[in-house]
Design an enzyme around this catalytic site. Structure first.
Site, PDB file in Angstrom:
ATOM      1  N   ASP A 114      33.534  62.605 -13.896  1.00 10.49           N
ATOM      2  CA  ASP A 114      33.820  63.334 -15.389  1.00 10.49           C
ATOM      3  C   ASP A 114      32.516  63.423 -15.947  1.00 10.49           C
ATOM      4  OD1 ASP A 114      36.512  62.858 -15.249  1.00 10.49           O
ATOM      5  OD2 ASP A 114      36.711  61.210 -16.739  1.00 10.49           O
TER       6      ASP A 114
ATOM      7  N   LYS B  85      35.395  66.842 -18.366  1.00 10.49           N
ATOM      8  CA  LYS B  85      36.545  66.929 -19.209  1.00 10.49           C
ATOM      9  C   LYS B  85      35.936  66.161 -20.532  1.00 10.49           C
ATOM     10  CE  LYS B  85      39.925  65.365 -17.377  1.00 10.49           C
ATOM     11  NZ  LYS B  85      41.235  64.655 -17.533  1.00 10.49           N
TER      12      LYS B  85
ATOM     13  N   MET C  14      37.956  59.217 -29.212  1.00  9.82           N
ATOM     14  CA  MET C  14      37.944  60.863 -29.316  1.00  9.82           C
ATOM     15  C   MET C  14      37.816  61.242 -30.829  1.00  9.82           C
ATOM     16  SD  MET C  14      40.015  62.124 -26.017  1.00  9.82           S
ATOM     17  CE  MET C  14      41.023  60.631 -25.674  1.00  9.82           C
TER      18      MET C  14
HETATM   19  N1  SAH Z   1      38.479  56.003 -20.386  1.00  6.70           N
HETATM   20  C1  SAH Z   1      37.308  56.244 -21.388  1.00  6.70           C
HETATM   21  C2  SAH Z   1      37.857  56.898 -22.640  1.00  6.70           C
HETATM   22  C3  SAH Z   1      38.112  58.292 -22.221  1.00  6.70           C
HETATM   23  S1  SAH Z   1      38.393  59.212 -23.877  1.00  6.70           S
HETATM   24  C4  SAH Z   1      37.256  54.573 -21.587  1.00  6.70           C
HETATM   25  O1  SAH Z   1      37.979  53.623 -21.397  1.00  6.70           O
HETATM   26  O2  SAH Z   1      36.102  54.611 -22.464  1.00  6.70           O
HETATM   27  C5  SAH Z   1      36.701  59.660 -24.272  1.00  6.70           C
HETATM   28  C6  SAH Z   1      36.332  58.918 -25.485  1.00  6.70           C
HETATM   29  O3  SAH Z   1      35.972  57.630 -25.443  1.00  6.70           O
HETATM   30  C7  SAH Z   1      35.310  59.652 -26.219  1.00  6.70           C
HETATM   31  O4  SAH Z   1      35.526  60.593 -27.104  1.00  6.70           O
HETATM   32  C8  SAH Z   1      34.961  58.561 -27.175  1.00  6.70           C
HETATM   33  O5  SAH Z   1      35.818  58.161 -28.252  1.00  6.70           O
HETATM   34  C9  SAH Z   1      34.901  57.275 -26.152  1.00  6.70           C
HETATM   35  N2  SAH Z   1      33.751  57.163 -25.719  1.00  6.70           N
HETATM   36  C10 SAH Z   1      33.419  56.957 -24.181  1.00  6.70           C
HETATM   37  N3  SAH Z   1      32.134  56.678 -23.934  1.00  6.70           N
HETATM   38  C11 SAH Z   1      31.598  56.237 -25.086  1.00  6.70           C
HETATM   39  C12 SAH Z   1      30.309  55.688 -25.648  1.00  6.70           C
HETATM   40  N4  SAH Z   1      29.359  55.489 -24.372  1.00  6.70           N
HETATM   41  N5  SAH Z   1      30.078  55.809 -26.713  1.00  6.70           N
HETATM   42  C13 SAH Z   1      31.158  55.888 -27.784  1.00  6.70           C
HETATM   43  N6  SAH Z   1      32.315  56.386 -27.398  1.00  6.70           N
HETATM   44  C14 SAH Z   1      32.573  56.581 -26.201  1.00  6.70           C
END
Ligand code: SAH
Length: 479
Positions: free
Chosen positions: A252, A274, A387
């Protein structure tokens, strides 16, 4: 100005002419290493240490008596200046430079056109370390670390692989199969036997394994790996191993470059980026890619930001693989809520403030509408919203409308765990404006609940939390 980085090479000196200028103990050390590499060594100096004379007597090296003269360099591939006379060393370096011959002046990085690295020798396996002259002591410390890390038997193992190279190639023509076979070889029973000094048994085991591998049909597989939030240190050891064994990595956009940099260099990397609103490859497209590569016998790593099963569509991907009979594994990752909380100094639960945590997503209006706001607005709990950047205002309003106090602390963590991490800290009433004023962007996570306020005292990573709009913050610095 920092010097440009050195370009690392391992030189094939076997049968090639190399000149060493100087006849003392330093020269002896250099000549010894050059002879091990098979070089045709000539040593020039007014006087020679005993070892040098012995080598010359045995016909292993040639000697030239006298002071350095330009024609000594004729026909040489490399020269090492190892005299104790700075002017003489400089003269060698200058002449070599004119003749475009690589020259190392012992202990003088500036005069040298190449440097001899510190090495960890497990011949034929050799690890060379250089700090490009910037920090020789650090290079030495690194060498000591690696020295401890590498078992002495690695040399014998590498030699075994060298002896079998032709036969392995003959039985396993496919590069991927061969690589996998060798990876097992270097980590499995054969390596154990070599370590125990049982070379004969190791050869027999190798022969057996080779036949087995040659007869097996190639089976591809997919490993769903959670890459964590960005900081490469948060990748799991299992995730790291999968990345090092991968033929193809479908990742991703959210996956950080630091994590990708840990993957096997030759692995094919395909970004199937994505992000909220921007779908580069459709979910169907991702499914097709996984299937295509797995069916071609490849080891596929499907690398996702955070954890693959938390708002990552990991479930759908596994259902697809299951339906198509593709073998899979799952390696969890540190999900954004856990990482952002940790890196912002916000304990998600706390005996005084919160007894439960909820992870929710608010990536579009529809998903915001379907959430159970009554339940989310309950006291003594923490809500982590994924998100949520675009929906900050809507989320905060709904919570207040559903009964949560407007003074409930909220933290927005952008780029959690990464070097550019920012934390915006406010409450349900103020955060939407504050986030907009700081132009908060994805990826960002909201943490809502009393625990969020702890960020102001427990923050430890990166910049201090932002608690007021940017203009006010810049006032003290205004002209
Ligand atoms: N599978 C991922 C989430 C995917 S959805 C997980 O477990 O973290 C994507 C969302 O995750 C982003 O829009 C944000 O809200 C959050 N996210 C992912 N990485 C991040 C980061 N380094 N800092 C803040 N938010 C993050």
């Amino acid at each position: 100005m920092p010097a440009a980085r050195l370009y690392p090479i391992f030189a094939q000196l076997s049968g090639r002419e190399v000149l060493v200028v100087g006849g003392g103990t330093v020269a002896v050390r250099k000549v010894s290493a050059l002879l091990e590499a098979g070089a045709k060594v000539t040593v020039g100096a007014p006087a020679f240490a005993g070892e040098l004379e012995n080598w010359a007597k045995n016909g292993e090296i040639s000697l030239i008596f006298g002071k350095f003269s330009e024609h000594w360099l004729d026909g040489q591939w490399l020269v090492i200046a190892a005299t104790s006379d700075t002017a003489a060393n400089a003269a060698v370096a200058t002449t070599a430079q004119q003749q475009r011959i690589w020259c190392n002046v012992v202990d003088d990085a500036e005069l040298s056109s190449f440097q001899v690295p510190a090495v960890v020798d497990r011949s034929p396996l050799v690890v060379a370390i250089s700090s490009s002259g910037a920090a020789p002591v650090l290079a030495r410390l690194v060498r000591e670390k690696i020295e401890r890390l590498l078992d002495p038997s690695l040399g014998a193992l590498a030699a075994l692989a060298e002896r079998w190279r032709g036969r392995i190639r003959g039985r396993l023509a496919d590069l991927g199969l061969r690589r996998r076979f060798l990876e097992r070889l270097f980590q499995g029973r054969v390596a154990d036997l070599v370590r125990c000094g049982q070379t004969g048994a190791a050869e027999a085991a190798l022969a057996y394994e080779l036949e087995r591998a040659a007869l097996a049909s190639p089976q591809g597989s997919v490993v769903l790996v959670g890459a964590g939030p960005g900081d490469a240190g948060l990748l799991t050891l299992k995730g790291l191993r999968a990345l090092n064994e991968a033929d193809v990595i479908l990742h991703d956009r959210l996956v950080s470059t630091e994590v990708l940099a840990l993957a096997r260099r030759d692995a094919e990397r395909i970004e199937v980026g994505k992000e909220a609103g921007q779908h580069h490859t459709t979910q169907d497209g991702i499914h097709r890619l996984m299937l295509q590569h797995a069916r071609a016998g490849k080891r596929v790593v499907r690398l996702k930001g955070g954890d693959p099963f938390v708002f990552g569509r990991g479930g759908e991907e596994l259902e697809f693989l299951h339906a198509h009979g593709v073998a899979f594994e799952v390696v969890p990752g540190v999900t954004a809520a856990l990482a952002c909380a940790a890196y912002a100094g916000i304990p998600l639960t706390h005996r005084d403030h919160a007894q439960s945590v909820r992870f929710v997503t608010a990536h579009c209006k529809a998903s915001v509408d379907t959430l159970d706001w009554q339940a989310l607005a309950a006291e003594r709990q923490t809500v982590a919203v994924y998100m949520g950047v675009a929906a900050v205002a809507r989320v905060c309003e709904r919570l207040v409308a559903s009964g949560r106090a407007a003074s409930t602390p909220v933290a927005l963590i952008e780029n959690g765990s990464r070097a550019q991490q920012r934390v915006v800290l406010g409450d349900l009433a103020s955060l939407p404006q504050l986030a907009a004023a700081h132009a908060a962007q994805s990826p960002a996570l909201l943490i809502i609940g009393e625990v969020a306020a702890l960020a102001s005292s427990l923050s430890w990573f990166g910049a201090e939390p932002l608690t007021s709009p940017p203009d006010a913050m810049q006032l003290p610095y205004a002209a």
